[in-house]
Design an enzyme around this catalytic site. Structure first.
Site, PDB file in Angstrom:
ATOM      1  N   ASN A  10       0.861  -1.187   0.000  1.00 55.53           N
ATOM      2  CA  ASN A  10       0.000   0.000   0.000  1.00 55.53           C
ATOM      3  C   ASN A  10       0.896   1.235   0.000  1.00 55.53           C
ATOM      4  OD1 ASN A  10      -1.794   2.051   0.524  1.00 55.53           O
ATOM      5  ND2 ASN A  10      -2.340   1.355   2.584  1.00 55.53           N
ATOM      6  N   LYS A  12       0.021   4.216  -0.123  1.00 54.69           N
ATOM      7  CA  LYS A  12      -0.663   5.356   0.515  1.00 54.69           C
ATOM      8  C   LYS A  12      -0.559   6.587  -0.402  1.00 54.69           C
ATOM      9  CE  LYS A  12       0.009   3.091   4.873  1.00 54.69           C
ATOM     10  NZ  LYS A  12       0.092   3.142   6.319  1.00 54.69           N
ATOM     11  N   HIS A  95      -9.287   0.789   5.187  1.00 48.81           N
ATOM     12  CA  HIS A  95      -7.985   1.061   5.812  1.00 48.81           C
ATOM     13  C   HIS A  95      -8.186   1.984   7.008  1.00 48.81           C
ATOM     14  CE1 HIS A  95      -3.918   2.330   6.575  1.00 48.81           C
ATOM     15  NE2 HIS A  95      -3.538   1.260   5.910  1.00 48.81           N
ATOM     16  N   GLU A  97      -6.598   4.389   8.102  1.00 50.59           N
ATOM     17  CA  GLU A  97      -6.428   5.822   7.848  1.00 50.59           C
ATOM     18  C   GLU A  97      -7.722   6.438   7.309  1.00 50.59           C
ATOM     19  OE1 GLU A  97      -2.800   5.308   5.657  1.00 50.59           O
ATOM     20  OE2 GLU A  97      -1.863   4.700   7.540  1.00 50.59           O
ATOM     21  N   GLU A 165      -4.674  -4.991  10.631  1.00 49.52           N
ATOM     22  CA  GLU A 165      -3.659  -3.956  10.809  1.00 49.52           C
ATOM     23  C   GLU A 165      -3.946  -3.179  12.088  1.00 49.52           C
ATOM     24  OE1 GLU A 165      -1.786  -2.765   6.846  1.00 49.52           O
ATOM     25  OE2 GLU A 165      -3.715  -1.766   6.866  1.00 49.52           O
ATOM     26  N   SER A 211       4.133  -1.973  10.212  1.00 44.65           N
ATOM     27  CA  SER A 211       5.589  -1.964  10.395  1.00 44.65           C
ATOM     28  C   SER A 211       6.280  -3.272   9.985  1.00 44.65           C
ATOM     29  CB  SER A 211       5.943  -1.605  11.845  1.00 44.65           C
ATOM     30  OG  SER A 211       5.501  -0.288  12.150  1.00 44.65           O
TER      31      SER A 211
HETATM   32  P1  13P Z   1       3.436   0.478   7.525  1.00 41.96           P
HETATM   33  O1  13P Z   1       3.955  -0.794   6.919  1.00 41.96           O
HETATM   34  O2  13P Z   1       4.080   1.705   6.983  1.00 41.96           O
HETATM   35  O3  13P Z   1       3.420   0.400   9.025  1.00 41.96           O
HETATM   36  O4  13P Z   1       1.886   0.607   7.066  1.00 41.96           O
HETATM   37  C1  13P Z   1       1.054  -0.489   7.164  1.00 41.96           C
HETATM   38  C2  13P Z   1      -0.201  -0.201   6.450  1.00 41.96           C
HETATM   39  O5  13P Z   1      -0.981   0.654   6.860  1.00 41.96           O
HETATM   40  C3  13P Z   1      -0.461  -0.916   5.195  1.00 41.96           C
HETATM   41  O6  13P Z   1      -1.758  -0.708   4.741  1.00 41.96           O
END
Ligand code: 13P
Length: 248
Positions: A10, A12, A95, A97, A165, A211
């Site tokens: 992802n 983002k 997600h 976010e 997640e 992470s």
């Molecule tokens: P990180 O791997 O940067 O922690 O993000 C995880 C994530 O939100 C994948 O959708």
């Protein structure tokens, strides 16, 4: 029954034409295992570019979000049908976010998931608890609530991959331990067995996200309910290939 190892990337809201091209070209040049499904989710403006550049059979392209309608007066939204038209075959939904920053509800996410599936996209459905919820020991209740909104209106889960997640592990460098991830994934699968049936629950791939990097991915290797990863930051780096190869 063995579930296929699955690695999602992802991106983002990161990247440029140049950097997305570079990432896809480096995946093209890599010797990727034939038995690992890889799905990358660039920002919507670069979906087309990623589709055009990708030459790997095992790599598919995903949107990060779609709306609940095919077209119409929905300024700024992303249509599942247009995503398909560009040649992408997946979308993320739910997600954290979007749940936290954009305030998307469980029901809205479930509707998006249902609509995307009906149009022919496969879906990576993201779920997970916040730090407060984890401290309050309600992780599984939260995951169950997020899943139930979907299972209430979607009965066929064959095109859904679940990504667990935990919000506290995303972008923090603090990944869940493989033991914690396994315990939660097992709980998620047991819950799914009750709601969508044991047979479907056994087949659903459950990814861990938060992470994950080129070093720690291998530590999850023997965790039977961890069927892969959804990777954020590290999917923008060369170590993404190490994560894809972490089960070899
Ligand atoms: P990180 O791997 O940067 O922690 O993000 C995880 C994530 O939100 C994948 O959708």
């Amino acid at each position: 029954m063995a579930r296929q190892f699955f690695v999602g990337g992802n991106f983002k809201m990161n990247g440029t034409k140049e950097s997305v091209t570079k990432i896809v070209e480096s995946l093209n040049a890599a010797d990727l295992p034939a038995n690992v499904s890889v799905v990358i989710a660039p920002p919507a403006p670069y979906i087309s570019l990623a589709v055009e550049k990708n030459t790997q059979k095992t790599v598919e392209i995903s949107a990060q979000n779609v709306y609940t309608k095919a077209s119409g007066a929905y300024t700024g939204e992303i249509s599942a049908n247009q995503v398909l038209d560009l040649g992408a075959t997946w979308t993320l939904t739910g997600h954290s976010e979007r749940r936290t920053l954009i305030k998307e509800s469980d029901e809205f996410i479930a509707e998006k998931t249902k609509f995307a599936l009906e149009q022919g996209l496969s879906v990576i459905l993201c779920i997970g608890e916040t730090l407060e919820e984890r401290k309050a020991d309600v992780t599984l209740q939260i995951c169950a609530r997020q899943l139930d909104a979907v299972s209430k209106i979607v009965s066929d889960w064959s095109k859904i991959v679940v990504a667990y997640e935990p919000v506290w592990a995303i972008g923090t460098g603090l990944a869940a331990t493989p033991e914690d991830a396994q315990e939660t994934h097992k709980g998620i699968r047991e819950h799914l067995a009750k709601t969508i049936g044991a047979e479907q629950a056994e087949k659903v791939q459950i990814l861990y996200g938060g992470s994950v990097n080129g070093k720690n991915a291998v530590e999850f290797k023997d965790k039977v309910d961890v069927d892969g990863f959804l990777v954020g930051g590290a999917s923008l780096k060369p170590e993404f290939v190490d994560i894809i190869k972490s089960r070899l």
